[in-house]
Design a protein around this motif. Structure first.
Motif, PDB file in Angstrom:
ATOM      1  N   LYS A  49       0.140  -1.209   0.004  1.00 39.73           N
ATOM      2  CA  LYS A  49      -0.143  -0.153  -0.042  1.00 39.73           C
ATOM      3  C   LYS A  49       1.132   1.322  -0.090  1.00 39.73           C
ATOM      4  O   LYS A  49       2.315   1.132   0.351  1.00 39.73           O
ATOM      5  CB  LYS A  49      -1.058   0.081   1.108  1.00 39.73           C
ATOM      6  CG  LYS A  49      -1.779  -1.523   1.272  1.00 39.73           C
ATOM      7  CD  LYS A  49      -2.522  -1.235   2.868  1.00 39.73           C
ATOM      8  CE  LYS A  49      -3.303  -2.374   2.722  1.00 39.73           C
ATOM      9  NZ  LYS A  49      -4.425  -2.781   3.930  1.00 39.73           N
ATOM     10  N   GLY A  81      -9.492  11.222   0.183  1.00 38.54           N
ATOM     11  CA  GLY A  81      -7.915  11.267   0.363  1.00 38.54           C
ATOM     12  C   GLY A  81      -7.847  12.921   0.738  1.00 38.54           C
ATOM     13  O   GLY A  81      -6.991  13.356   1.418  1.00 38.54           O
ATOM     14  N   ASN A 139      -7.251  12.600  -7.147  1.00 42.50           N
ATOM     15  CA  ASN A 139      -5.852  12.050  -6.915  1.00 42.50           C
ATOM     16  C   ASN A 139      -5.545  11.846  -8.339  1.00 42.50           C
ATOM     17  O   ASN A 139      -4.739  11.856  -9.615  1.00 42.50           O
ATOM     18  CB  ASN A 139      -5.548  11.237  -6.296  1.00 42.50           C
ATOM     19  CG  ASN A 139      -6.550   9.588  -6.431  1.00 42.50           C
ATOM     20  OD1 ASN A 139      -7.683  10.728  -6.774  1.00 42.50           O
ATOM     21  ND2 ASN A 139      -6.747   9.081  -6.691  1.00 42.50           N
ATOM     22  N   TRP A 164      -2.893   4.450   1.203  1.00 48.04           N
ATOM     23  CA  TRP A 164      -3.620   4.521  -0.203  1.00 48.04           C
ATOM     24  C   TRP A 164      -4.181   2.794  -0.807  1.00 48.04           C
ATOM     25  O   TRP A 164      -2.452   2.019   0.162  1.00 48.04           O
ATOM     26  CB  TRP A 164      -3.500   4.887  -1.495  1.00 48.04           C
ATOM     27  CG  TRP A 164      -4.001   6.757  -0.910  1.00 48.04           C
ATOM     28  CD1 TRP A 164      -2.289   7.379  -0.922  1.00 48.04           C
ATOM     29  CD2 TRP A 164      -4.950   6.992  -1.936  1.00 48.04           C
ATOM     30  NE1 TRP A 164      -2.981   8.883  -0.794  1.00 48.04           N
ATOM     31  CE2 TRP A 164      -4.200   8.351  -1.592  1.00 48.04           C
ATOM     32  CE3 TRP A 164      -5.919   7.192  -2.212  1.00 48.04           C
ATOM     33  CZ2 TRP A 164      -5.200   9.398  -1.694  1.00 48.04           C
ATOM     34  CZ3 TRP A 164      -7.100   8.296  -2.456  1.00 48.04           C
ATOM     35  CH2 TRP A 164      -6.381   9.076  -2.373  1.00 48.04           C
ATOM     36  N   THR A 165      -4.841   2.232  -1.348  1.00 50.12           N
ATOM     37  CA  THR A 165      -4.991   0.572  -1.703  1.00 50.12           C
ATOM     38  C   THR A 165      -4.256   0.303  -2.890  1.00 50.12           C
ATOM     39  O   THR A 165      -3.727  -0.494  -2.723  1.00 50.12           O
ATOM     40  CB  THR A 165      -6.177   0.209  -1.796  1.00 50.12           C
ATOM     41  OG1 THR A 165      -6.715   0.649  -2.491  1.00 50.12           O
ATOM     42  CG2 THR A 165      -7.420   0.153  -0.330  1.00 50.12           C
ATOM     43  N   PRO A 225      -1.402   6.406  -5.817  1.00 50.59           N
ATOM     44  CA  PRO A 225      -2.483   7.502  -5.416  1.00 50.59           C
ATOM     45  C   PRO A 225      -2.991   8.082  -6.310  1.00 50.59           C
ATOM     46  O   PRO A 225      -4.008   8.440  -6.473  1.00 50.59           O
ATOM     47  CB  PRO A 225      -1.496   8.158  -4.339  1.00 50.59           C
ATOM     48  CG  PRO A 225      -0.046   8.178  -4.439  1.00 50.59           C
ATOM     49  CD  PRO A 225      -0.225   6.393  -5.261  1.00 50.59           C
ATOM     50  N   ALA A 251      -7.166   3.475  -6.774  1.00 49.03           N
ATOM     51  CA  ALA A 251      -6.635   3.982  -5.132  1.00 49.03           C
ATOM     52  C   ALA A 251      -7.643   4.013  -4.888  1.00 49.03           C
ATOM     53  O   ALA A 251      -8.766   5.057  -4.994  1.00 49.03           O
ATOM     54  CB  ALA A 251      -5.762   4.657  -5.585  1.00 49.03           C
ATOM     55  N   LYS A 252      -8.108   3.274  -3.289  1.00 46.83           N
ATOM     56  CA  LYS A 252      -9.133   3.838  -2.493  1.00 46.83           C
ATOM     57  C   LYS A 252      -8.099   4.355  -1.574  1.00 46.83           C
ATOM     58  O   LYS A 252      -7.087   3.921  -1.083  1.00 46.83           O
ATOM     59  CB  LYS A 252      -9.900   2.764  -2.094  1.00 46.83           C
ATOM     60  CG  LYS A 252     -10.711   2.129  -3.467  1.00 46.83           C
ATOM     61  CD  LYS A 252     -11.553   1.222  -3.288  1.00 46.83           C
ATOM     62  CE  LYS A 252     -13.358   0.834  -4.073  1.00 46.83           C
ATOM     63  NZ  LYS A 252     -13.498  -0.193  -3.668  1.00 46.83           N
ATOM     64  N   ALA A 253      -8.946   5.412  -0.954  1.00 48.79           N
ATOM     65  CA  ALA A 253      -8.262   5.957   0.521  1.00 48.79           C
ATOM     66  C   ALA A 253      -8.865   4.500   1.506  1.00 48.79           C
ATOM     67  O   ALA A 253      -9.988   4.493   1.799  1.00 48.79           O
ATOM     68  CB  ALA A 253      -8.866   7.018   0.758  1.00 48.79           C
ATOM     69  N   THR A 297      -8.044   7.465   6.115  1.00 51.96           N
ATOM     70  CA  THR A 297      -7.892   9.390   6.047  1.00 51.96           C
ATOM     71  C   THR A 297      -7.496   9.727   7.676  1.00 51.96           C
ATOM     72  O   THR A 297      -8.280   9.545   8.605  1.00 51.96           O
ATOM     73  CB  THR A 297      -9.099  10.179   5.781  1.00 51.96           C
ATOM     74  OG1 THR A 297      -8.790   9.807   4.133  1.00 51.96           O
ATOM     75  CG2 THR A 297      -8.458  11.269   5.148  1.00 51.96           C
TER      76      THR A 297
END
Length: 990
Positions: free
Chosen positions: A615, A664, A866, A915-916, A919, A924-926, A929
């Motif tokens: 990550k 994010g 992003n 992030w998965t 970024p 990408a997913k947050a 946060t």
């Protein structure tokens, strides 16, 4: 027997009149004399905290002479025995428009200057307005209020930001105004709403109203000191009335806090009309030290039969139905003083039922009585005359048959200033109740209600309603009803003399003319009450329990405020935005809200360890240009609004805060809109979901203001162009004129000579002195050049050109001037002045050495910044690291916050995103946060909350269905649309 037959004959003749309603004569206990009147043997609530059983109340000339068990009753006294009855002080409503005609809207068309001379420069400031000039006693409304228990009301003209003085009126139908008017100037009234009588455009927003009030108070102080030679009747009235009770109509918890903020700035403690939602932030409300005037216009349950419509309901609206009735009790528990009002009710008849609902939901009866008597009396400075039945007070009292806060209690009379208002006949025997009897071989159930005012009866046999008519007068009861044989249109008639309240006995005349004895037995009230009380208690336990409040009090709110944690992320790809660049397989330690360490193989004894293998960790995204988290964007009432600030109108309940966290984003600049060349001051906030509005704002926040150029400010798309400027040339002249004035103002201020404080000029002087920075809405290169030349002329810098879609044309000039650029990644052609926009704009400005940021100006785009940053990699070949800085470090630099946020560096705020994926990737997913070590968004917890929200909505729907099935009134569902705010959004501000 002869007497009985005579009575029956009269009874039979009377049935020819049954088509007409029957109203018994209300003789009451009116005592018309100039001597004493003594009410004896009553239970008397002298005050909310003092009750005397078997007591006497002695009155004369409209006032209380004495009260107690051993009252000396003079010889010339009319005695009234109130055995079994209860006396209460009558109620006081602090916030009404009783006897005042609703003001009519003034003329059409834009108006920028005042319409009056000799008064304040703004038409909406009217402290000189006297409600008595338009007051007309309304006997019909007075009677309605008397039936609710009110004896005195405070009334005012509901028009304007400052509305003038209110008057205290006794609801005495038997007097003239000279007696009714207790105080013709009892209070001063204020609000955030403009006058409907004037079309003066300013203020056009709540933040404008707040700024106007602040300027007004400053001007009043300046005027009082003798610095203004011209007579100003408004400021004179304001100064004259400053010691009156100051009542501010806020209407919501958010506006309550805003009103208190204005008052605190000038050491004014307002008494504030709330909105019934104070429970959401009870500690914050308590911190105002304000007494609240509390409406109890609780929401009805929604009609949720239709599953599709029910699915459109927001959780916050559903919760409000459940939570609002608990608000008065919670205020009382937390030591917050409040007075109850009928304000806001569609029908005043619902006041009593809503009050009982509040009591069932936790409000004590003592606090309820205080809120209707002693609290408003004390606020008005009239505790010696109102609110109690102590010696010397007005003889304003209620006579009931029991506890005033019980549903079935009868209010017989409401005495005001020693004059009786008869509501129900106190001398008529109360025969309300349920009865059983047999007649002609059939079993009957009889229910009687309203026997002392408007009697109603319902007779049933085998659950079949027999269509009963009733007359009840002078202790004689007459009934007529259909026989049980539905095939025949025949009637049975009954007459009974009331001598025993537990038994109805008399004669029944059957359809065939035969007479038989009639006896109906009243059901045991005590047993029924116990049974009903148990059922009511069981129902209350089920219904009156309050759903937990969350922060904020809507979907995805926290059940308790999250805390800062010590967090250790292991084996992540770390985007530092510093000289170290992107670090592989690296650990990040967060401690005490700061970035504590960055490196490999880190450890911490008390840290929560998070495996971040595969990550990415970055600094939180910063949006330089946003309009979320606010309830107002533009103050467009004049061409400069430098005196207003977005900090006044932040909305911590905006769901876009949570959505941005999911994207994010950790910090944003909430900018004023672009309605005028010189806009309002901005608010720079951290997205601390669950915090108060003030808790969102950066500590020691840098000072910014919004300027604007182009189509919006010259009103190209408005139907009427009345305000200056209407051309791009005019926009330049606005800046020159205002900065010329500001320069002169600043020079006078620095000279040490007396000067009139001007909030607008103060703000512009801050720009001249380098203490406030400009973020300017801009598109066309000619205007960008123009503003930089104006800035050079007055020796200040433009900090940021935002939008700046023709920035690539003037990048060299911007670099020389020292301006930054905050732009869209690839927006163009949505209006004429952006036809020349290109997606290479950010890269070209960056390559010219300008600090470049990508902003959103849109709540949807802001949670995908992003991806917006990634577009600069495609359009212009910007490196991934530099593109990432477009939404992190560079906006931090533009906002003068790069010493605190924008990069991952030891000692900086722990505003961090896990992030998965990469970024800049669309995948990408947050995952988390974090702001200052507090996890405000967690992807796993988000999924859990979705399930909890679904469960809570289902439970509330079931409770609403229960209400409807019990016959309780419901309201239809009206789908609400969430209106996102943009640069050109205008308030619907009356």
């Amino acid at each position: 027997m002869i007497k009985v037959h005579l009575r029956l004959l009269i009874f039979m003749c009377s049935f020819s009149l049954f088509a007409q309603d029957y109203f018994p004569s209300n003789t009451g206990v009116i005592a018309k004399n100039t001597n004493y009147t003594a009410f004896t043997n009553a239970t008397i609530h002298v005050s909310p905290t003092e009750t005397i059983d078997n007591a006497t109340l002695l009155i004369k000339d409209g006032k209380v002479v004495s009260v107690g068990k051993s009252v000396n009753i003079p010889k010339n006294t009319t005695k009234i025995d109130l055995s079994g009855k209860t006396i209460y002080p009558s109620f006081i409503d602090l916030h009404t428009t009783f006897g005042v005609e609703k003001p009519k809207r003034g003329g059409n068309g834009p108006q920028y200057g005042p319409s009056r001379s000799g008064f304040y420069w703004n038409d909406h400031i009217m402290p000189e307005q006297d409600v008595m000039t338009s007051f007309k006693y309304d006997e019909k409304t007075a009677t309605e209020l008397q039936k609710l228990g009110f004896g005195v009301v405070n009334t005012h003209m509901p028009d304007g930001v400052v509305r003038g003085t209110g008057a205290l009126i006794a609801l005495n139908n038997n007097a003239d105004n000279s007696m009714r008017i207790i105080d013709s100037k009892a209070s001063q009234h204020l609000s955030f709403s403009k006058s409907v009588k004037s079309q003066q455009r300013y203020p056009s927003s709540i933040m404008g109203s707040m700024a106007l009030l602040r300027q007004m108070y400053s001007d009043a102080k300046w005027y009082e000191a003798g610095h203004i030679d011209t007579k100003d009747l408004s400021l004179e009235a304001l100064n004259t009335h400053k010691n009156l009770l100051q009542i501010f109509e806020a209407g919501s918890r958010a506006n309550l806090m805003r009103a208190d903020k204005v008052g605190d700035a000038f050491n004014i403690q307002y008494t504030i009309l709330g909105g019934g939602d104070e429970y959401e932030r009870i500690d914050e409300v308590k911190g105002t030290n304000a007494t609240i005037i509390l409406p109890i216009n609780f929401k009805l349950a929604y009609d949720v039969d239709d599953p599709f419509l029910a699915s459109t309901l927001t959780l916050s609206d559903m919760r409000a139905w459940n939570q609002e009735p608990h608000n008065p009790g919670l205020l009382a528990e937390n030591g917050i003083k409040f007075a109850l009002t009928t304000h806001g009710l569609k029908s005043t008849k619902s006041f009593s039922s809503n009050l009982i609902k509040a009591i069932e939901s936790g409000l004590s009866k003592q606090k309820a009585l205080e809120a209707l008597t002693t609290v408003p009396a004390a606020l008005l400075g009239k505790s010696d005359l109102l609110g109690t039945l102590k010696t010397g007070s007005y003889a304003n009292f209620l006579i009931t048959d029991g506890d005033i806060f019980e549903k079935k209690t009868k209010l017989y009379e409401n005495w005001v200033q020693g004059e009786a208002n008869i509501l129900e006949d106190i001398n008529t025997k109360d025969i309300d109740g349920d009865y059983t009897f047999k007649l002609a071989g059939s079993d009957f159930k009889l229910s009687i209600s309203g026997s002392t005012s408007k009697p109603k009866a319902k007779l049933e046999s085998n659950d079949k309603n027999l269509g009963t008519k009733i007359n009840y007068s002078d202790d004689w009861l007459n009934l007529i009803f259909k026989t049980t044989d539905s095939t025949k249109n025949e009637y049975t008639r009954v007459v009974a003399k009331i001598t025993n309240l537990k038994t109805l006995s008399g004669k029944a005349i059957l359809p065939d003319g035969n007479e038989i004895s009639f006896v109906a037995l009243k059901k045991d009230k005590e047993a029924a009450d116990k049974k009903g009380a148990k059922a009511k208690k069981d129902e209350t336990v089920n219904k009156a329990s309050m759903y937990p409040i969350t922060y904020p009090n809507l979907a995805y709110g926290f059940t308790e405020q999250p805390k800062s944690e010590t967090l250790l992320f292991k084996n992540a790809t770390v985007w530092t935005n510093e000289k170290e660049g992107v670090l592989e397989n690296t650990d990040v330690l967060i401690k005490d809200g700061k970035i504590s360490k960055i490196g490999k193989d880190l450890s911490s004894r008390n840290a929560k360890v998070i495996d971040a293998t595969g990550k990415h960790i970055t600094a939180g995204i910063i949006d330089e240009h946003s309009h979320i988290a606010t309830s107002s964007i533009n103050e467009g009432g004049q061409n400069s609004s430098a005196e207003v600030t977005i900090e006044d109108v932040l909305d911590e309940k905006d769901i876009n805060i949570y959505r941005n966290l999911a994207g994010g984003v950790t910090s944003i600049q909430v900018l004023h809109g672009s309605a005028n060349p010189i806009g309002g001051r901005s608010a720079i906030i951290k997205l601390k979901w669950g915090e108060t509005a003030n808790g969102l704002i950066y500590d020691d926040s840098p000072k910014f203001i919004k300027f604007a150029l182009g189509e919006n400010v010259k009103q190209s798309r408005y139907s009427t162009n009345a305000r200056f400027p209407q051309s791009r040339m005019g926009v330049e002249q606005v800046f020159i004129d205002y900065f010329t004035r500001a320069k002169a103002y600043d020079a006078l201020k620095k000279s040490g000579k007396p000067y009139r404080y001007d909030a607008e000029m103060e703000t512009l002087a801050e720009i001249l002195n380098g203490e406030r920075f400009i973020s300017c809405h801009s598109y066309v290169q000619s205007e960008i050049n123009m503003l930089m030349k104006v800035a050079d002329q007055f020796d200040f810098k433009i900090n940021t050109f935002t939008h700046i879609l023709e920035g690539y044309k003037v990048a060299d000039k911007m670099k020389a001037h020292g301006a930054g650029g905050s732009t869209f990644s690839d927006w163009w052609a949505y209006k004429y002045e952006v036809n020349d926009a290109i997606p290479y704009n950010a890269a070209i400005m960056h390559n010219a050495g300008i600090t470049v940021a990508i902003n959103s100006d849109d709540p949807e785009m802001s949670r995908r910044l992003n991806q917006e940053a990634a577009k600069s990699v495609k359009y212009g070949g910007v490196s991934e690291e530099e593109a990432w800085k477009f939404v992190t470090l560079n906006p931090a630099k533009l906002l003068h916050l790069d010493n605190r946020v924008g990069s991952l560096k030891v000692g900086k705020d722990a505003d961090v995103v896990l992030w998965t994926d990469h970024p800049l990737s669309i995948y990408a997913k947050a995952e988390k946060t974090i702001i200052e070590g507090v996890t405000y968004f967690d992807l796993e917890k988000d999924m859990q909350m979705r399930d909890a929200i679904k469960k809570e909505k289902s439970e509330l729907i079931n409770l609403m269905l229960q209400d409807k099935n019990k016959g309780i009134k419901t309201q239809p569902i009206k789908k609400k649309e969430h209106h996102d705010l943009h640069c050109d959004s205008m308030d619907s501000h009356n």
